[in-house]
Design an enzyme around this catalytic site. Structure first.
Site, PDB file in Angstrom:
ATOM      1  NE  ARG A 226      -3.976  -2.041   0.313  1.00  0.00           N
ATOM      2  CZ  ARG A 226      -3.937  -3.148  -0.408  1.00  0.00           C
ATOM      3  NH1 ARG A 226      -2.925  -3.340  -1.245  1.00  0.00           N
ATOM      4  NH2 ARG A 226      -4.884  -4.064  -0.310  1.00  0.00           N
ATOM      5  CG  HIS A 274      -1.649  -0.956  -8.174  1.00  0.00           C
ATOM      6  ND1 HIS A 274      -2.334  -0.152  -7.313  1.00  0.00           N
ATOM      7  CD2 HIS A 274      -1.822  -2.216  -7.689  1.00  0.00           C
ATOM      8  CE1 HIS A 274      -2.900  -0.873  -6.353  1.00  0.00           C
ATOM      9  NE2 HIS A 274      -2.583  -2.142  -6.569  1.00  0.00           N
TER      10      HIS A 274
END
Length: 311
Positions: A226, A274
């Site tokens: 994260r 990502h």
């Protein structure tokens, strides 16, 4: 009885799931119709969910027995005050295998010093070989399903593997630590750090100026977890001084990463967009179908989220 399932997720996901979900449901023996409309929320039995702008109020779904997330991370929904239904996060083989491949690949890249050879030695015949994996210490911060899977894979390669979590864990082949003192001890040893913690108020800025300073000089950070786990300013400062040798980053506080962000141009940062791990519709659909089958037969749901803990 025919169940009604609401598929509430971004439009781009539907083409893949439109074929995979019915197939998985049929294999599980579940008679269901899948809808994408929210006109009759009181008729919906289960919500298959990924963050979207269409569904933000779960109050009208009075019959829904569970919200089944397509994502491993649930921080964008878990604090929604209208969510009274059980919430399950996604844990599936495709997601875990993708994360393992990313983590092991980038750990090996930095362990072997591959960048120097890929970028070119500039005519310097440097025959210094990298250490063996058994002589390299790697730490995985976060020992949930993905963290445990990746830590075990690294240990199987022979790395001295430490794992840290907020609560105590015991994992074969992993030196586990927990709590604030445990984190400090792990960081003091770690030459490569992989961050796979959930995004909660307690984990925000786990890697900050103080914790980065504990690492051996030149340590490497790999963050496929994260973006909020890292204090960006502190990391950039540590990279500039050489305290951190390199950072491979897959997740960010703002995505897509803004074009003006200094990570893009920093010589000791690798940005990946990502892609470390993605939910695969084929395998995820079977997880969804299995959880619905369990619920309908009175069995406990798999991977139910503790809403107070946030994961």
């Amino acid at each position: 009885m025919t169940l009604t399932l609401l598929f509430s997720a971004p439009d781009r996901l539907w083409p893949a799931y439109s074929a995979a979900l019915p197939h998985a449901l049929a294999e599980a023996g579940i008679d269901a119709q899948i809808t994408r409309e929210t006109d009759n929320p009181e008729t919906v039995d289960y919500i298959i969910y990924a963050p979207n702008e269409t569904l933000t109020d779960f109050t009208p779904f009075t019959r829904a027995k569970a919200v089944l997330s397509l994502w491993a991370g649930v921080e964008r929904i878990v604090s929604n005050p209208t969510l009274t239904q059980p919430l399950c996060r996604m844990v599936d083989d495709g997601l875990a295998l993708g994360m393992r491949d990313y983590v092991v690949g980038h750990v090996m890249r930095h362990h072997l010093g591959m960048d120097a050879h890929i970028l070119g030695l500039g005519g310097v015949w440097d025959q210094v070989a990298p250490p063996l994996a058994r002589d390299r210490t790697v730490a995985v911060l976060g020992l949930g399903a993905l963290g445990q899977f990746c830590a075990t894979a690294l240990a199987e390669f022979g790395f001295k593997t430490f794992g840290w979590s907020r609560s105590p864990k015991e994992i074969a082949g992993i030196t586990c630590a927990h709590g604030a003192d445990g984190l400090r001890d792990v960081l003091r040893h770690a030459e490569i750090v992989v961050t796979l913690l959930p995004n909660t108020p307690e984990t925000e800025n786990t890697l900050n100026a103080q914790s980065l300073a504990l690492l051996p000089k030149g340590a490497v950070i790999i963050n496929p977890g994260r973006g909020a786990l890292i204090d960006d300013d502190a990391l950039l400062a540590a990279l500039d001084t050489g305290q951190i040798g390199h950072a491979t980053l897959d997740v960010f506080r703002a995505e897509p990463l803004p074009a003006t962000h200094p990570y893009w141009s920093h010589p000791h940062v690798t940005v990946t967009p990502h892609i470390a791990a993605e939910t695969r519709p084929e395998t995820a659909s079977h997880v969804i179908a299995d959880n619905i089958r369990r619920s309908e037969t009175g069995a406990p749901l798999f991977h139910e989220v503790d809403k107070k803990a946030g994961y």
